[in-house]
Each structure stands twice: as structure tokens, then as C-alpha cells.
Design a protein around this motif. Sequence first.
Motif, PDB file in Angstrom:
ATOM      1  N   GLY A   1      -2.823   1.553 -23.765  1.00 11.47           N
ATOM      2  CA  GLY A   1      -2.068   0.554 -23.962  1.00 11.47           C
ATOM      3  C   GLY A   1      -2.774  -0.030 -25.459  1.00 11.47           C
ATOM      4  O   GLY A   1      -2.265  -0.397 -26.294  1.00 11.47           O
ATOM      5  N   ARG A   2      -4.064  -0.518 -25.056  1.00 11.55           N
ATOM      6  CA  ARG A   2      -4.920  -1.285 -26.487  1.00 11.55           C
ATOM      7  C   ARG A   2      -5.179   0.418 -27.550  1.00 11.55           C
ATOM      8  O   ARG A   2      -4.834  -0.714 -28.980  1.00 11.55           O
ATOM      9  CB  ARG A   2      -5.969  -1.560 -25.931  1.00 11.55           C
ATOM     10  CG  ARG A   2      -6.426  -2.532 -25.066  1.00 11.55           C
ATOM     11  CD  ARG A   2      -7.987  -2.821 -24.159  1.00 11.55           C
ATOM     12  NE  ARG A   2      -7.532  -3.965 -23.455  1.00 11.55           N
ATOM     13  CZ  ARG A   2      -8.221  -5.197 -24.164  1.00 11.55           C
ATOM     14  NH1 ARG A   2      -8.911  -5.245 -25.019  1.00 11.55           N
ATOM     15  NH2 ARG A   2      -8.309  -6.726 -22.909  1.00 11.55           N
ATOM     16  N   VAL A   3      -4.972   0.979 -27.194  1.00 13.76           N
ATOM     17  CA  VAL A   3      -5.436   2.394 -28.504  1.00 13.76           C
ATOM     18  C   VAL A   3      -3.796   2.164 -29.168  1.00 13.76           C
ATOM     19  O   VAL A   3      -3.664   2.346 -29.773  1.00 13.76           O
ATOM     20  CB  VAL A   3      -6.016   3.759 -27.954  1.00 13.76           C
ATOM     21  CG1 VAL A   3      -5.652   4.941 -28.747  1.00 13.76           C
ATOM     22  CG2 VAL A   3      -7.089   3.460 -27.450  1.00 13.76           C
ATOM     23  N   ARG A   4      -2.710   2.246 -28.223  1.00 16.02           N
ATOM     24  CA  ARG A   4      -1.928   2.734 -29.166  1.00 16.02           C
ATOM     25  C   ARG A   4      -1.360   1.255 -30.067  1.00 16.02           C
ATOM     26  O   ARG A   4      -0.758   1.173 -31.442  1.00 16.02           O
ATOM     27  CB  ARG A   4      -0.431   2.057 -28.085  1.00 16.02           C
ATOM     28  CG  ARG A   4      -0.435   3.575 -27.334  1.00 16.02           C
ATOM     29  CD  ARG A   4       0.839   3.926 -25.866  1.00 16.02           C
ATOM     30  NE  ARG A   4       1.435   4.530 -25.636  1.00 16.02           N
ATOM     31  CZ  ARG A   4       1.092   4.664 -24.337  1.00 16.02           C
ATOM     32  NH1 ARG A   4       0.231   4.034 -23.733  1.00 16.02           N
ATOM     33  NH2 ARG A   4       0.678   6.180 -23.817  1.00 16.02           N
ATOM     34  N   THR A   5      -1.509   0.084 -29.388  1.00 16.01           N
ATOM     35  CA  THR A   5      -1.297  -0.875 -30.072  1.00 16.01           C
ATOM     36  C   THR A   5      -2.597  -0.680 -31.631  1.00 16.01           C
ATOM     37  O   THR A   5      -1.911  -1.078 -32.893  1.00 16.01           O
ATOM     38  CB  THR A   5      -1.861  -3.013 -29.805  1.00 16.01           C
ATOM     39  OG1 THR A   5      -1.235  -2.770 -28.213  1.00 16.01           O
ATOM     40  CG2 THR A   5      -2.228  -3.027 -30.252  1.00 16.01           C
ATOM     41  N   LEU A   6      -3.478  -0.957 -30.873  1.00 13.41           N
ATOM     42  CA  LEU A   6      -4.847  -0.490 -32.283  1.00 13.41           C
ATOM     43  C   LEU A   6      -4.247   0.763 -33.613  1.00 13.41           C
ATOM     44  O   LEU A   6      -4.392   0.882 -34.723  1.00 13.41           O
ATOM     45  CB  LEU A   6      -6.201   0.485 -32.059  1.00 13.41           C
ATOM     46  CG  LEU A   6      -7.519   0.897 -33.065  1.00 13.41           C
ATOM     47  CD1 LEU A   6      -7.598  -0.873 -33.792  1.00 13.41           C
ATOM     48  CD2 LEU A   6      -8.092   1.433 -32.616  1.00 13.41           C
ATOM     49  N   ALA A   7      -3.582   1.814 -32.894  1.00 12.11           N
ATOM     50  CA  ALA A   7      -2.813   2.940 -33.873  1.00 12.11           C
ATOM     51  C   ALA A   7      -1.842   1.928 -34.843  1.00 12.11           C
ATOM     52  O   ALA A   7      -1.874   2.160 -35.510  1.00 12.11           O
ATOM     53  CB  ALA A   7      -2.480   3.942 -32.768  1.00 12.11           C
ATOM     54  N   ASP A   8      -1.029   1.581 -34.160  1.00 15.40           N
ATOM     55  CA  ASP A   8       0.283   1.185 -34.505  1.00 15.40           C
ATOM     56  C   ASP A   8      -0.249  -0.338 -35.520  1.00 15.40           C
ATOM     57  O   ASP A   8       0.353   0.336 -36.783  1.00 15.40           O
ATOM     58  CB  ASP A   8       1.128   0.479 -33.644  1.00 15.40           C
ATOM     59  CG  ASP A   8       2.840  -0.402 -34.110  1.00 15.40           C
ATOM     60  OD1 ASP A   8       3.393   0.929 -34.319  1.00 15.40           O
ATOM     61  OD2 ASP A   8       2.310  -1.366 -34.545  1.00 15.40           O
ATOM     62  N   GLY A   9      -1.281  -1.058 -35.838  1.00 13.33           N
ATOM     63  CA  GLY A   9      -1.631  -1.945 -36.635  1.00 13.33           C
ATOM     64  C   GLY A   9      -2.230  -0.871 -37.907  1.00 13.33           C
ATOM     65  O   GLY A   9      -2.109  -1.019 -39.439  1.00 13.33           O
ATOM     66  N   LEU A  10      -3.679   0.189 -37.373  1.00  8.70           N
ATOM     67  CA  LEU A  10      -4.255   1.185 -38.204  1.00  8.70           C
ATOM     68  C   LEU A  10      -2.786   0.856 -39.414  1.00  8.70           C
ATOM     69  O   LEU A  10      -3.258   2.384 -40.735  1.00  8.70           O
ATOM     70  CB  LEU A  10      -5.261   2.556 -37.530  1.00  8.70           C
ATOM     71  CG  LEU A  10      -5.990   1.320 -36.913  1.00  8.70           C
ATOM     72  CD1 LEU A  10      -6.662   2.535 -36.708  1.00  8.70           C
ATOM     73  CD2 LEU A  10      -6.772   0.462 -38.237  1.00  8.70           C
ATOM     74  N   LEU A  11      -1.900   1.828 -38.988  1.00  8.85           N
ATOM     75  CA  LEU A  11      -0.252   2.449 -39.774  1.00  8.85           C
ATOM     76  C   LEU A  11      -0.212   1.436 -40.973  1.00  8.85           C
ATOM     77  O   LEU A  11      -0.129   1.973 -41.475  1.00  8.85           O
ATOM     78  CB  LEU A  11       0.817   2.515 -39.003  1.00  8.85           C
ATOM     79  CG  LEU A  11       0.532   3.945 -37.762  1.00  8.85           C
ATOM     80  CD1 LEU A  11       1.888   4.409 -37.522  1.00  8.85           C
ATOM     81  CD2 LEU A  11       0.790   5.185 -38.813  1.00  8.85           C
ATOM     82  N   ASP A  12      -0.301   0.324 -40.980  1.00 11.48           N
ATOM     83  CA  ASP A  12       0.152   0.054 -42.192  1.00 11.48           C
ATOM     84  C   ASP A  12      -1.613  -0.302 -43.058  1.00 11.48           C
ATOM     85  O   ASP A  12      -1.190  -1.083 -43.936  1.00 11.48           O
ATOM     86  CB  ASP A  12       0.379  -2.254 -42.603  1.00 11.48           C
ATOM     87  CG  ASP A  12       1.851  -1.758 -41.221  1.00 11.48           C
ATOM     88  OD1 ASP A  12       2.467  -0.672 -41.203  1.00 11.48           O
ATOM     89  OD2 ASP A  12       2.481  -2.396 -39.903  1.00 11.48           O
ATOM     90  N   ARG A  13      -2.783  -0.518 -43.072  1.00 10.59           N
ATOM     91  CA  ARG A  13      -3.735  -0.237 -43.223  1.00 10.59           C
ATOM     92  C   ARG A  13      -3.520   1.238 -45.167  1.00 10.59           C
ATOM     93  O   ARG A  13      -3.399   1.920 -44.276  1.00 10.59           O
ATOM     94  CB  ARG A  13      -5.071  -0.108 -42.873  1.00 10.59           C
ATOM     95  CG  ARG A  13      -5.409  -0.694 -41.592  1.00 10.59           C
ATOM     96  CD  ARG A  13      -6.844  -0.509 -41.044  1.00 10.59           C
ATOM     97  NE  ARG A  13      -7.950  -1.306 -42.694  1.00 10.59           N
ATOM     98  CZ  ARG A  13      -8.201  -1.909 -42.712  1.00 10.59           C
ATOM     99  NH1 ARG A  13      -8.734  -2.388 -42.148  1.00 10.59           N
ATOM    100  NH2 ARG A  13      -8.959  -2.086 -43.253  1.00 10.59           N
ATOM    101  N   ARG A  14      -4.919   0.542 -45.683  1.00  5.40           N
ATOM    102  CA  ARG A  14      -4.546   1.135 -47.170  1.00  5.40           C
ATOM    103  C   ARG A  14      -5.106   2.602 -46.676  1.00  5.40           C
ATOM    104  O   ARG A  14      -6.434   1.881 -46.116  1.00  5.40           O
ATOM    105  CB  ARG A  14      -4.480   0.517 -47.751  1.00  5.40           C
ATOM    106  CG  ARG A  14      -4.933   1.074 -49.695  1.00  5.40           C
ATOM    107  CD  ARG A  14      -4.481   0.261 -50.712  1.00  5.40           C
ATOM    108  NE  ARG A  14      -5.564   1.596 -52.104  1.00  5.40           N
ATOM    109  CZ  ARG A  14      -4.612   1.972 -52.635  1.00  5.40           C
ATOM    110  NH1 ARG A  14      -3.667   1.453 -52.014  1.00  5.40           N
ATOM    111  NH2 ARG A  14      -4.978   2.330 -53.919  1.00  5.40           N
TER     112      ARG A  14
END
Length: 333
Positions: free
Chosen positions: A126-139
Motif C-alpha cells: 500500500g505504501r509502495v503504491r502511494t510512493l509510485a503514484d507520487g513519483l509519476l509526477d516527478r520530472r
Amino acid sequence: MILRVFRGMVPPEGADELVAFVRDRAIADGLRTPGLRSFQAAMRSTAVGTELVIVSTWTDFDAVLAPGRLLDSPLAVPGAAAFLSGGHADHYELLATEARGIPVSNTTVRVTRALLRPNVEGDYFGRVRTLADGLLDRRGLIAFLVGRRAIQTTIEATTISLWEDEAALRELAGPDLSSPPYLDEFGPYHVAPPVSEEYEGLALTRPREDAPAILLADDERRYIYATPSAARLTGHSVARLLTMRIDDLTAPELRGGVPAVWARFVAEGRMEAAYTLCRADGSAVPVRFSARARSPWPGCHASMLIPQDDPATPDIDGALLSAGLLSRMVLAA
């Protein structure tokens, strides 16, 4: 969906030939492979020679093991086995970020594996999914994949991140790539420190900041490639765009007509028109586009977008050439 990580050793005399094969053949072949959703080939130097890794995602295990396929073959790059000495594939359940990508631009590929302590799996992923989703918007990030598999009574977690280059990875992970700070919060979940490996992606062309706003979509209208200019125009990162479809960028009131317009475009082979783009912040931006079906490879379709008030004439063929995407390809008839 299935996350597949294939590794094989490349004989010294075969490295250059393999690089050329991947760049000149793999994309067109991969786009025509049933069940293959995305793939990236990369290499690194090790103490025992050059190692090839092919990270790929598939619709299901039946697609991976279609008749005539061997479990430990480089399935995402048909024909690559001729350049390798052996190989082995690991398979995982894909849990997050079903990106549809192809190895057009050079990348840094980071593969991280960790064994989990008992009874932490649900909270951890669950935490990794949240991390992954946040990283998608990083340049700088192109894709982020998360997988799991059982090894006897232990769960192994694997994350795959694709970056524009090593500098983009270091901007987030810091100088010590063996222990990036964004993974600190996951330490209590691990049996031992994660093991990470970095590879240099094999690709057709290096990303160009000055390339026009180009988007490539597959037959299902899913984006498989985007230039930095397209990211700026849409307000979405390249990584986020690769999780989206043409419908997602269309103004809500126009989405119902997308399938019919798409079918006409693919049948006719070309289209130029005005279009209302829905940006990440929900704002509507009038644009003009030039699109070509089955280009620059069979199985994908290219479009170039410019703002409505831009006096230039959108030219997809010229845009593909200027971006280096037609350097080894021939335009479809």
C-alpha cells in the motif's frame, strides 16, 4: 498483469550486434507481440562480463507462455537469444503502474529487490503504491513498476524505475544510490537491505528538450511515448502520460466521440484538425494537431500538437524526423 525480468550474458563479440538489433528491430517486433504491454532492454558491465536485462509487462501468464515459447527466453525482444549465452527470467505479479512504454529514449533502469518480513505485505505494498503514484509526477521519471512474488514462505518485492538519465535518478535518490532516502521508511519491512542494480537502457534516440510536442499511441489509444514538450503542453509528466489514453487528454464533453474519430483516423492514415486538450489542472487548451497512423512503426500512431494561437503549421512527419524517431525507420505508405 505480469512483470517479467529477464537476464542474460552477452558475449564480448556480440554486444554491438545486440545493441543494433534492439534499436533497429525490437520496437516494431514488440508492438506486434500479443499480450506484451511494455518493455525496456538495458545492459551493464559486471565482473564476469556484460549483462542484458529486459524488463517487460504482459497482460497475463498465458500471453507469456504462448505456444512455442520457452520460459527462460527473451520474449519481449524476439530473436535476441541469438546474441546471448544463456538466460533466466523471473516473473512477478504487477501491482502498480501499468505503464505502456517502449524503449525510444535512452534511460537509466534501476532494479531493486527486497525480501519482506512476515505479515507486513498489505501495508508495505500500500505504501509502495502511494510512493509510485507520487513519483509519476516527478520530472525525469519515465516509468515505475512494482511487483511481488512468493519464494517459498517469503514474499519478494521488486521495483523497477526508468529515468531519463542517471542525473535524474540521483536528484531524487541522492549520491548514495545503494540506499536512497525515499526508501528509508520501508526499512522496518525488509528482512535485509534491498539489493539494487543500475543498467543503461538501449534505445533509438536520446531525449531532446527542443523536440516538438509529440505523442505516440498504440492501437488501443494508450500512450507509449511522449516528448518533454508534450509533457509541458499537457501539464502531465512523461511518466504520467504513459499511464494514460488519448481519451484522458480529451475535453470531457468530447470523449464520447473519440472511438469513432480514432477509427476514421486509422482507416484514412492521416488527420489534421483542431482539438481541445484537457490539461492536468482541468483547464481546456485549444490546439491543432497533425497525426499519422502506423508511424513511425506498425502498431503505433503519432501526433504533433501546437497551441491554437501558434502561427506554425503542425507537421508530424517533420516533427518525427527532427526528434530522431525516423532515423532508422521508413514512413508507412
